[in-house]
Write a protein that holds these residues in place. Structure first.
Motif, PDB file in Angstrom:
ATOM      1  N   ILE A 212       0.206   3.513   8.864  1.00 33.32           N
ATOM      2  CA  ILE A 212      -0.721   2.419   9.175  1.00 33.32           C
ATOM      3  C   ILE A 212       0.084   1.318   9.842  1.00 33.32           C
TER       4      ILE A 212
ATOM      5  N   ASN B   8       0.831  -1.207   0.000  1.00 34.30           N
ATOM      6  CA  ASN B   8       0.000   0.000   0.000  1.00 34.30           C
ATOM      7  C   ASN B   8       0.860   1.250   0.000  1.00 34.30           C
TER       8      ASN B   8
ATOM      9  N   GLU C 196       2.410   1.815  -3.291  1.00 40.92           N
ATOM     10  CA  GLU C 196       1.362   2.173  -4.242  1.00 40.92           C
ATOM     11  C   GLU C 196       0.906   3.619  -4.079  1.00 40.92           C
ATOM     12  N   HIS C 197       0.867   4.099  -2.799  1.00 43.26           N
ATOM     13  CA  HIS C 197       0.308   5.430  -2.546  1.00 43.26           C
ATOM     14  C   HIS C 197       1.348   6.521  -2.384  1.00 43.26           C
TER      15      HIS C 197
ATOM     16  N   VAL D  34      -5.310  10.543   3.739  1.00 44.46           N
ATOM     17  CA  VAL D  34      -6.635   9.910   3.731  1.00 44.46           C
ATOM     18  C   VAL D  34      -7.549  10.777   4.589  1.00 44.46           C
TER      19      VAL D  34
ATOM     20  N   LEU E 225     -10.763   1.959   6.789  1.00 43.00           N
ATOM     21  CA  LEU E 225      -9.712   1.396   5.936  1.00 43.00           C
ATOM     22  C   LEU E 225      -9.587  -0.110   6.100  1.00 43.00           C
TER      23      LEU E 225
ATOM     24  N   ASN F 216       4.338   6.502   4.889  1.00 42.60           N
ATOM     25  CA  ASN F 216       4.770   6.920   3.547  1.00 42.60           C
ATOM     26  C   ASN F 216       4.245   8.312   3.252  1.00 42.60           C
TER      27      ASN F 216
ATOM     28  N   PHE G 162     -13.105  -2.293   1.342  1.00 37.64           N
ATOM     29  CA  PHE G 162     -13.175  -0.819   1.374  1.00 37.64           C
ATOM     30  C   PHE G 162     -11.968  -0.226   0.642  1.00 37.64           C
ATOM     31  N   ARG G 163     -12.274   0.683  -0.279  1.00 35.19           N
ATOM     32  CA  ARG G 163     -11.223   1.448  -0.954  1.00 35.19           C
ATOM     33  C   ARG G 163     -11.652   2.902  -0.928  1.00 35.19           C
TER      34      ARG G 163
ATOM     35  N   TYR H  74      -8.410  -5.030  -4.363  1.00 35.77           N
ATOM     36  CA  TYR H  74      -9.780  -5.439  -4.017  1.00 35.77           C
ATOM     37  C   TYR H  74     -10.199  -4.867  -2.664  1.00 35.77           C
TER      38      TYR H  74
ATOM     39  N   LEU I 100      -8.847  -5.834   0.224  1.00 35.77           N
ATOM     40  CA  LEU I 100      -8.778  -6.879   1.256  1.00 35.77           C
ATOM     41  C   LEU I 100      -7.468  -6.814   2.046  1.00 35.77           C
ATOM     42  N   GLY I 101      -6.494  -6.088   1.519  1.00 34.07           N
ATOM     43  CA  GLY I 101      -5.156  -6.068   2.125  1.00 34.07           C
ATOM     44  C   GLY I 101      -5.174  -5.685   3.597  1.00 34.07           C
TER      45      GLY I 101
HETATM   46  N1  LIG Z   1      -0.519   4.095   2.563  1.00 31.68           N
HETATM   47  C1  LIG Z   1      -1.744   4.489   2.165  1.00 31.68           C
HETATM   48  N2  LIG Z   1      -1.943   5.781   1.783  1.00 31.68           N
HETATM   49  C2  LIG Z   1      -3.162   6.200   1.368  1.00 31.68           C
HETATM   50  N3  LIG Z   1      -4.251   5.397   1.304  1.00 31.68           N
HETATM   51  C3  LIG Z   1      -4.115   4.102   1.665  1.00 31.68           C
HETATM   52  C4  LIG Z   1      -2.876   3.600   2.124  1.00 31.68           C
HETATM   53  N4  LIG Z   1      -3.029   2.290   2.428  1.00 31.68           N
HETATM   54  C5  LIG Z   1      -4.324   2.006   2.164  1.00 31.68           C
HETATM   55  N5  LIG Z   1      -4.988   3.071   1.701  1.00 31.68           N
HETATM   56  C6  LIG Z   1      -6.385   3.141   1.319  1.00 31.68           C
HETATM   57  O1  LIG Z   1      -7.066   2.087   1.964  1.00 31.68           O
HETATM   58  C7  LIG Z   1      -7.729   1.290   1.033  1.00 31.68           C
HETATM   59  C8  LIG Z   1      -7.742  -0.108   1.514  1.00 31.68           C
HETATM   60  O2  LIG Z   1      -6.466  -0.698   1.473  1.00 31.68           O
HETATM   61  P1  LIG Z   1      -6.316  -2.240   1.267  1.00 31.68           P
HETATM   62  O3  LIG Z   1      -4.881  -2.602   1.301  1.00 31.68           O
HETATM   63  O4  LIG Z   1      -7.224  -2.867   2.202  1.00 31.68           O
HETATM   64  O5  LIG Z   1      -6.908  -2.455  -0.183  1.00 31.68           O
HETATM   65  P2  LIG Z   1      -6.256  -2.244  -1.586  1.00 31.68           P
HETATM   66  O6  LIG Z   1      -4.825  -1.899  -1.428  1.00 31.68           O
HETATM   67  O7  LIG Z   1      -7.111  -1.256  -2.289  1.00 31.68           O
HETATM   68  O8  LIG Z   1      -6.459  -3.644  -2.250  1.00 31.68           O
HETATM   69  P3  LIG Z   1      -5.630  -4.990  -1.964  1.00 31.68           P
HETATM   70  O9  LIG Z   1      -4.685  -4.691  -0.846  1.00 31.68           O
HETATM   71  O10 LIG Z   1      -6.685  -5.968  -1.631  1.00 31.68           O
HETATM   72  O11 LIG Z   1      -4.935  -5.312  -3.214  1.00 31.68           O
HETATM   73  C9  LIG Z   1      -6.990   1.474  -0.241  1.00 31.68           C
HETATM   74  O12 LIG Z   1      -7.840   1.271  -1.331  1.00 31.68           O
HETATM   75  C10 LIG Z   1      -6.556   2.925  -0.153  1.00 31.68           C
HETATM   76  O13 LIG Z   1      -7.593   3.755  -0.599  1.00 31.68           O
END
Ligand SMILES: Nc1ncnc2c1ncn2[C@@H]1O[C@H](COP(=O)(O)OP(=O)(O)OP(=O)(O)O)[C@@H](O)[C@H]1O
Ligand SMILES: [Mg+2]
Length: 450
Positions: A440, A350, A353-354, A383, A391, A378, A396-397, A411, A413-414
């Motif tokens: 987080i 995450n 990615e973010h 958010v 979260l 990070n 939930f996204r 998805y 689920l992470g």
């Molecule tokens: N480091 C972060 N910075 C900003 N937003 C975050 C961060 N980590 C998670 N989120 C938000 O929380 C949501 C849920 O995170 P989660 O890891 O559960 O799902 P995902 O990353 O969207 O999908 P998956 O992990 O299942 O591939 C994300 O879609 C994102 O919007």
């Protein structure tokens, strides 16, 4: 039960009353005997000749009532100084040392309770034995009458207690029946209903409140389940539609083997992602059922963090991202290593990615109140505070629309898995996001050392 309790009570009281009555009657008779004995003994002691003996006899005659309830006997070797029926006529005579005894007469079947006394000789009169007796028949009658009255009363009282008990139990159980009717009417669709606590007696309102509490928890779980089902259907529909659409397009006209290979390759990727989502959902379902982590070992947290980061080397190099490990790097925790790495991987994924390219991520290790916290921070878009508590909800996204565009492939689920893993280790999760830094983290119970 009421009847049995009443029966036992009345039997006890009856036995006690019977005893008291019998003792009182006996005492009364004894008094009677004693008075008569002393009275006559006084006369006899002063008599030594036959003329005055005749007066004593007359006195005993007058003291003997017509019904023969009280009798006098004087036994003596000299027949002139005898009174009452002779000793040979008694059917049975029992004599105690203290002068008490009993006499049975053959003709009338009468029984007497007796008191006797030896009186020494005087002049012509030899030593005599004076016996006074009272008939025990009236005494027996009274006791028998009392006993039958007692039995009759007890039985009627038991019957009354039975009836009243039945009525009281019925009235008393009415709220319970009402409660059970209400409980029977509950269905999954009516789970939001609650039992009426206000009208219940105190003994039941606790039960009803506890039951309502259970209903509340059930309702929550049921709603979660329904939402989960809806989510599953919704989340799996899009990739399936993509698969079907892609396959249809591929089949719509003749294609080369290379083109088919491409189509199959992309289908395979989509199918593998579907499989991993389904595996994640199964993992969450098992964790929801309260499964605890097994294979726990005491491990150095910083060491495990390092090893997990090694897996991200390639993507970190590609994006120019760096990761620093900070805090109490000597901390140890009891963990299932594979689960710990899975949770941390989800957080790192995450974070990468973010955050923008060339960002610096931080993994912070902290010991707090017997727990070890691992937090990943990070830089990136913050958010919104309203989204923070959600979260960790499955599916939930923050920006769900992106997913439907096909641009974002998560998805949601992470973080739900991170939360499940923390719970399996007796820990918790937390998220903060402010001034462009999102943090987080999750906690584990500390190791034996700390
Ligand atoms: N480091 C972060 N910075 C900003 N937003 C975050 C961060 N980590 C998670 N989120 C938000 O929380 C949501 C849920 O995170 P989660 O890891 O559960 O799902 P995902 O990353 O969207 O999908 P998956 O992990 O299942 O591939 C994300 O879609 C994102 O919007
Ligand atoms: Mg994720």
């Amino acid at each position: 039960m009421f009847a049995l309790a009443a029966l036992a009570t009345f039997a006890l009281i009856g036995a006690a009353l019977y005893n008291v009555l019998e003792r009182e009657l006996t005492r009364h008779q004894d008094d009677d005997l004693n008075t008569n004995l002393q009275n006559i003994r006084y006369s006899i002691e002063r008599v030594g000749d036959t003329e005055r003996w005749a007066r004593v006899q007359a006195k005993m005659d007058t003291l003997t009532p017509a019904d023969g309830r009280v009798r006098f006997w004087v036994l003596s070797d000299d027949p002139r100084f005898q009174y009452g029926k002779g000793l040979d006529e008694f059917e049975r005579i029992v004599q105690g040392a203290d002068g008490r005894g009993s006499i049975s007469l053959p003709q009338h079947g009468q029984s007497f309770r007796t008191l006797s006394q030896h009186i020494g000789p005087l002049d012509q009169r030899p030593a005599v034995r004076l016996i006074v007796g009272v008939d025990v028949a009236p005494f027996g009658h009274t006791l028998r009458a009392f006993l039958s009255a007692l039995a009759l009363l007890s039985l009627s009282a038991v019957a009354l207690v039975m009836l009243l008990g039945y009525w009281i139990a019925r009235v008393g159980l009415q709220p319970l029946q009402q409660l059970s009717r209400e409980a029977q009417a509950l269905r999954p669709k009516t789970l939001s209903q609650r039992l009426q606590v206000a009208e219940l007696p105190v003994e039941l309102s606790d039960l009803a409140t506890a039951f309502n509490g259970a209903l509340g928890r059930l309702e929550e779980a049921y709603q979660q389940l329904e939402a989960f089902n809806a989510d599953v259907a919704h989340e799996l529909r899009t990739p399936l539609a993509n698969l079907i659409g892609g396959t249809q397009v591929a089949l719509s006209r003749p294609r080369s083997a290379a083109e088919f290979q491409d189509a199959l390759q992309s289908n395979l990727e989509e199918l593998e992602r579907l499989r991993s989502v389904i595996n994640d959902m199964l993992f969450l379902a098992r964790a929801d059922q309260g499964e605890a982590a097994t294979g726990l070992v005491d491990a150095c947290v910083a060491r495990e963090v390092e090893k997990t980061i090694e897996f991200f080397e390639f993507i970190l190099d590609e994006t120019g991202t760096t990761v620093g490990i900070e805090g109490e790097t000597a901390a140890r925790a009891t963990m299932n290593v594979a689960l710990f790495r899975r949770a941390l991987s989800n957080l790192l994924q995450n974070a990468i990615e973010h955050s923008a390219a060339n960002a610096r991520l931080v993994v912070d290790i902290a010991q707090q109140a017997g727990a070890v916290w691992v937090r990943v921070s990070n830089p990136g878009l913050s958010v919104a505070p309203a989204h923070l508590p959600r979260l960790f909800d499955r599916f939930f996204r923050v920006d769900a629309a992106r997913h439907d565009d096909g641009l974002h492939h998560g998805y949601g689920l992470g973080l739900a898995i991170v939360k499940a893993i923390a719970r399996m280790h007796g820990g918790a999760v937390a998220a903060t996001s402010a001034q462009g830094i999102t943090t987080i983290g999750f906690s584990l119970r500390g190791g034996p050392g700390g």
